[in-house]
Design an enzyme around this catalytic site. Structure first.
Site, PDB file in Angstrom:
ATOM      1  CE  LYS A   1     -10.783  -3.944   5.300  1.00 12.73           C
ATOM      2  NZ  LYS A   1     -10.051  -4.612   4.204  1.00 12.73           N
TER       3      LYS A   1
ATOM      4  CD1 TRP B   1      -2.552  -2.017   1.353  1.00 12.51           C
ATOM      5  CD2 TRP B   1      -3.243  -0.439  -0.062  1.00 12.51           C
ATOM      6  NE1 TRP B   1      -3.736  -2.442   0.800  1.00 12.51           N
ATOM      7  CE2 TRP B   1      -4.178  -1.497  -0.072  1.00 12.51           C
ATOM      8  CE3 TRP B   1      -3.465   0.656  -0.889  1.00 12.51           C
ATOM      9  CZ2 TRP B   1      -5.331  -1.476  -0.871  1.00 12.51           C
ATOM     10  CZ3 TRP B   1      -4.607   0.676  -1.687  1.00 12.51           C
ATOM     11  CH2 TRP B   1      -5.523  -0.381  -1.670  1.00 12.51           C
TER      12      TRP B   1
ATOM     13  CG  ASP C   1     -12.674  -2.383   2.309  1.00  7.55           C
ATOM     14  OD1 ASP C   1     -12.456  -2.815   1.170  1.00  7.55           O
ATOM     15  OD2 ASP C   1     -11.778  -1.991   3.062  1.00  7.55           O
TER      16      ASP C   1
ATOM     17  CE  LYS D   1      -8.631  -0.303   4.751  1.00  6.84           C
ATOM     18  NZ  LYS D   1      -9.108  -1.073   3.578  1.00  6.84           N
TER      19      LYS D   1
ATOM     20  NE  ARG E   1      11.831  -2.891   7.930  1.00  5.26           N
ATOM     21  CZ  ARG E   1      12.640  -3.851   7.530  1.00  5.26           C
ATOM     22  NH1 ARG E   1      13.955  -3.677   7.588  1.00  5.26           N
ATOM     23  NH2 ARG E   1      12.171  -4.988   7.059  1.00  5.26           N
TER      24      ARG E   1
END
Length: 321
Positions: free
Chosen positions: A187, A11, A239, A103, A31
């Site tokens: 979800k 993402w 979603d 999330k 990183r």
């Protein structure tokens, strides 16, 4: 506008790709020693997308934050508190707008990600969450979707929607930050349950899972002080297609692999989120049957078939109870 994306996995690399696509200057941080960052530096791409050549890559966190007007954070939700500890000593943070693109809920505390950000950096007024349906694999093929941005400050929400809206992603203003975060995190637990049903050959039960899952979470959100209708919006119910049915869903794939006794190596946040949800349920004296079943199967090693069938053969009750 200058955008720094912190985190260069699936993402994170997408958010960098997307921000550059809609015209922002972009710096992508990973990183030191990150395999994801090394791959992007060497190949200019990963398994999901080709990164625009003018996206600057860095492993210097201070430089990435200093560069940006908007800072997008896309890392594992369970690492957020530690990561904020690295951020809080950097200069001029109060001048930045932060967007959390993960999330989850913190294990042990059950706290929402915006709450953790506020605790560690001293304010939660400059941070928003960006959640909702969609898969990287579809976006990079120019398949559009709708998502939601929510924060405590509507002015911040509107500024970020203006900054990131495009024909590829239509954003809505989230008006209930608590419900948006709880729904988005939960979800993923429903995605685990859906994958388990797929693994058992009971995919036709996913309709019932959707209906009862939203009802279960609406009660929790209301009990916590949020708007129970938020769960029926983009952060949760919206979603479900991407989480309960898609072959790209890590949580659904994990649940299916778990039932089949197969190894699934990629991150499935629902495994951690369900632990936090069970702690929250105990704190609020609320029953969460689906979440409890997923927890029993994954963390207590109960028999999956027995637990899932028991869930769907519970005592009769009114549908809205």
């Amino acid at each position: 506008m200058k955008v720094a994306v912190l985190g260069c996995g699936r993402w994170g690399s997408f958010h960098a790709w997307y921000a550059r696509r809609i015209g922002h200057q972009v710096m992508l941080w990973g990183r030191p020693g990150s395999q994801h960052l090394t791959e992007l530096r060497q190949k200019g791409r990963n398994e999901y997308l080709v990164l625009p050549a003018d996206v600057e890559l860095t492993d210097d966190l201070a430089a990435a934050v200093a560069f940006a007007e908007i800072v997008v954070i896309s890392i594992s939700s369970q690492r957020l508190r530690e990561f904020c500890g690295q951020l809080k000593n950097l200069p001029q943070l109060e001048q930045k707008k932060f967007v959390l693109c993960m999330k989850g809920l913190e294990i042990d505390t059950g706290k929402r990600l915006s709450t953790i950000f506020g605790e560690e950096l001293g304010t939660d007024k400059q941070v928003a969450v960006w959640v909702g349906p969609g898969h990287v694999q579809d976006f990079v093929r120019e398949i559009p979707n709708c998502m939601v941005i929510a924060s405590k400050e509507m002015q911040l929400t509107k500024e970020l929607v203006k900054a990131f809206g495009s024909p590829l992603i239509r954003f809505y203003f989230g008006e209930d930050l608590l419900g948006t975060e709880i729904g988005a995190a939960a979800k993923n637990v429903m995605g685990l349950a859906a994958g388990m049903l797929d693994g058992m050959g009971y995919s036709s039960l996913k309709g019932a899972l959707m209906a009862r899952g939203t009802r279960e979470l609406s009660r929790l959100i209301e009990k916590m002080g949020g708007d129970k209708m938020t769960v029926y919006g983009l952060s949760h119910l919206g979603d479900y297609e991407a989480t309960l049915f898609s072959p790209f869903s890590h949580n659904r794939c994990f649940g299916e692999a778990f039932i089949k006794g197969e190894h699934f190596a990629k991150l499935a946040e629902g495994v951690y989120t369900v632990e936090a949800l069970m702690d929250i349920a105990r704190d609020y004296h609320l029953e969460l049957p689906i979440c409890a079943t997923v927890y029993a199967i994954i963390h207590e090693h109960r028999d999956p078939r027995e637990e899932l069938l028991k869930l769907f053969l519970r005592d009769n009750k009114a549908e809205q109870d």
